[in-house]
Design an enzyme around this catalytic site. Structure first.
Site, short mmCIF file in Angstrom:
data_model
loop_
_atom_site.label_atom_id
_atom_site.label_comp_id
_atom_site.label_asym_id
_atom_site.label_seq_id
_atom_site.Cartn_x
_atom_site.Cartn_y
_atom_site.Cartn_z
N SER A 139 -78.50 -0.66 -24.70
CA SER A 139 -77.48 0.25 -25.27
C SER A 139 -77.92 0.63 -26.67
CB SER A 139 -76.13 -0.47 -25.33
OG SER A 139 -75.19 0.29 -26.03
N TYR A 151 -69.96 -7.51 -27.81
CA TYR A 151 -70.71 -6.72 -26.82
C TYR A 151 -72.04 -6.26 -27.42
CZ TYR A 151 -72.13 -2.65 -24.08
OH TYR A 151 -72.86 -1.75 -23.34
N1 NAP Z 1 -70.81 3.72 -20.44
C1 NAP Z 1 -71.47 3.62 -21.60
O1 NAP Z 1 -71.19 4.33 -22.60
C2 NAP Z 1 -72.63 2.65 -21.72
C3 NAP Z 1 -73.48 2.78 -22.84
C4 NAP Z 1 -74.53 1.90 -22.98
C5 NAP Z 1 -74.76 0.92 -22.04
N2 NAP Z 1 -73.92 0.81 -20.97
C6 NAP Z 1 -74.21 -0.24 -19.99
O2 NAP Z 1 -74.44 0.38 -18.74
C7 NAP Z 1 -74.24 -0.58 -17.72
C8 NAP Z 1 -73.42 0.08 -16.61
O3 NAP Z 1 -72.15 0.40 -17.15
P1 NAP Z 1 -71.36 1.73 -16.77
O4 NAP Z 1 -71.17 2.51 -18.02
O5 NAP Z 1 -71.96 2.38 -15.59
O6 NAP Z 1 -69.92 1.11 -16.45
P2 NAP Z 1 -69.18 0.79 -15.08
O7 NAP Z 1 -68.99 2.03 -14.31
O8 NAP Z 1 -67.99 -0.02 -15.47
O9 NAP Z 1 -70.23 -0.12 -14.28
C9 NAP Z 1 -70.39 -1.49 -14.50
C10 NAP Z 1 -70.99 -2.09 -13.25
O10 NAP Z 1 -71.24 -3.47 -13.48
C11 NAP Z 1 -70.75 -4.20 -12.37
N3 NAP Z 1 -70.41 -5.56 -12.76
C12 NAP Z 1 -69.63 -5.99 -13.77
N4 NAP Z 1 -69.59 -7.33 -13.78
C13 NAP Z 1 -70.36 -7.76 -12.75
C14 NAP Z 1 -70.71 -9.03 -12.23
N5 NAP Z 1 -70.25 -10.17 -12.77
N6 NAP Z 1 -71.52 -9.08 -11.16
C15 NAP Z 1 -71.99 -7.96 -10.60
N7 NAP Z 1 -71.71 -6.73 -11.04
C16 NAP Z 1 -70.89 -6.63 -12.10
C17 NAP Z 1 -69.54 -3.39 -11.89
O11 NAP Z 1 -69.29 -3.63 -10.52
P3 NAP Z 1 -68.17 -4.60 -9.91
O12 NAP Z 1 -66.99 -4.54 -10.80
O13 NAP Z 1 -67.99 -4.00 -8.55
O14 NAP Z 1 -68.84 -5.94 -9.87
C18 NAP Z 1 -70.08 -1.98 -12.04
O15 NAP Z 1 -70.85 -1.61 -10.93
C19 NAP Z 1 -73.59 -1.79 -18.37
O16 NAP Z 1 -74.57 -2.77 -18.60
C20 NAP Z 1 -73.09 -1.24 -19.70
O17 NAP Z 1 -73.01 -2.24 -20.70
C21 NAP Z 1 -72.86 1.65 -20.78
#
Ligand code: NAP
Length: 231
Positions: A139, A151
């Protein structure tokens, strides 16, 4: 789809960046093992991507070593190989060291840091055989400290893990890429804190770029922000 089509294991595939990337990579010819806790969503996505010849769903809590091992076993037994693994599962929290519950903190640290390490550990033997590719979702919060953000500390750990892993794997042919997005419009946020955030597809294109390079090119890190993001 041919048996030689490359195989990617992706955690956090049920929504957001993971689900969008799964769609884009499937269209590019990748076969996918979709891992997360929400099995129903994964099964719907796997069906949308063309069913078992193209994608399989695996219920996986990334904080559980047995689940992570089982997900890799599915890749090896169902598709016969693993060419890439992407530790993408993760979630955030509120800004303040006095906010959120301590249980939320524990789950977040375990998911974002320990979970990513377990994905690496489970996938690495198979990836060494294929001279494959490990990807980690970092990130911008893993590059710059965000005020009051545990985080942000977890994502600094992910960036350090990626660089540490790259050094360990030097000479093995296995590549390591950290994907570091700014604000992306996904369920990560209750309310997205920008007017014009990235869309999940914007991140998926970066992933596809890293995966599409010839074997001698390792895209170590891709930092991609919305054009208007002050931090
Ligand atoms: N959105 C942003 O602005 C942003 C920016 C930088 C980095 N990120 C990173 O991008 C990644 C994906 O996030 P996203 O933005 O796509 O959000 P998201 O739509 O909330 O996706 C998060 C994913 O992680 C899974 N997850 C959470 N806890 C888990 C666990 N214990 N075991 C297995 N799967 C788990 C969730 O699936 P289930 O709930 O079905 O398990 C979901 O598929 C994350 O690492 C986040 O920190 C996001």
């Amino acid at each position: 789809m041919s048996d030689r089509s490359p195989v990617l294991l992706l955690t956090g595939a049920s929504t957001g960046i993971g689900a969008a990337s799964a769609r884009m990579l499937a269209a590019d010819g990748w076969r996918l093992v979709l891992a997360a806790r929400s099995l129903e969503k994964l099964e719907e996505l796997a069906a949308e991507l063309g069913g078992p010849d193209h994608a399989v769903a695996v219920e996986c809590d990334v904080t559980e070593w047995a689940d992570q091992q089982a997900a890799v076993t599915v890749a090896l037994e169902h598709f016969g190989r693993i060419d890439a693994a992407w530790a993408n599962a993760g979630f955030g929290g509120q800004r303040s060291f006095l906010a959120d519950t301590v249980e939320h903190w524990r789950d977040m640290v375990l998911t974002n840091v320990y979970g990513a390490a377990l994905t690496i550990r489970a996938a690495l033997p198979g990836l060494k055989e294929t001279k494959g590719h490990l990807l980690l979702t970092g990130s911008i919060a893993g590059r710059r400290a965000i005020p009051g953000s545990l985080y942000s500390a977890t994502k600094h750990a992910v960036h350090a893990m990626g660089e540490s892993l790259r050094q360990e794997l030097d000479g093995t042919g296995v590549r390591v890429t950290i994907i570091a997005p700014g604000v992306v419009d996904t369920p990560f946020f209750e309310k997205v804190p920008l007017d014009a955030p990235l869309e999940p597809d914007d991140v998926a294109r970066a992933v596809l770029f890293a995966l599409s390079q010839p074997p001698h090119v390792d895209v170590n890190e891709i930092l991609v922000r919305p054009t208007a993001q002050p931090m």
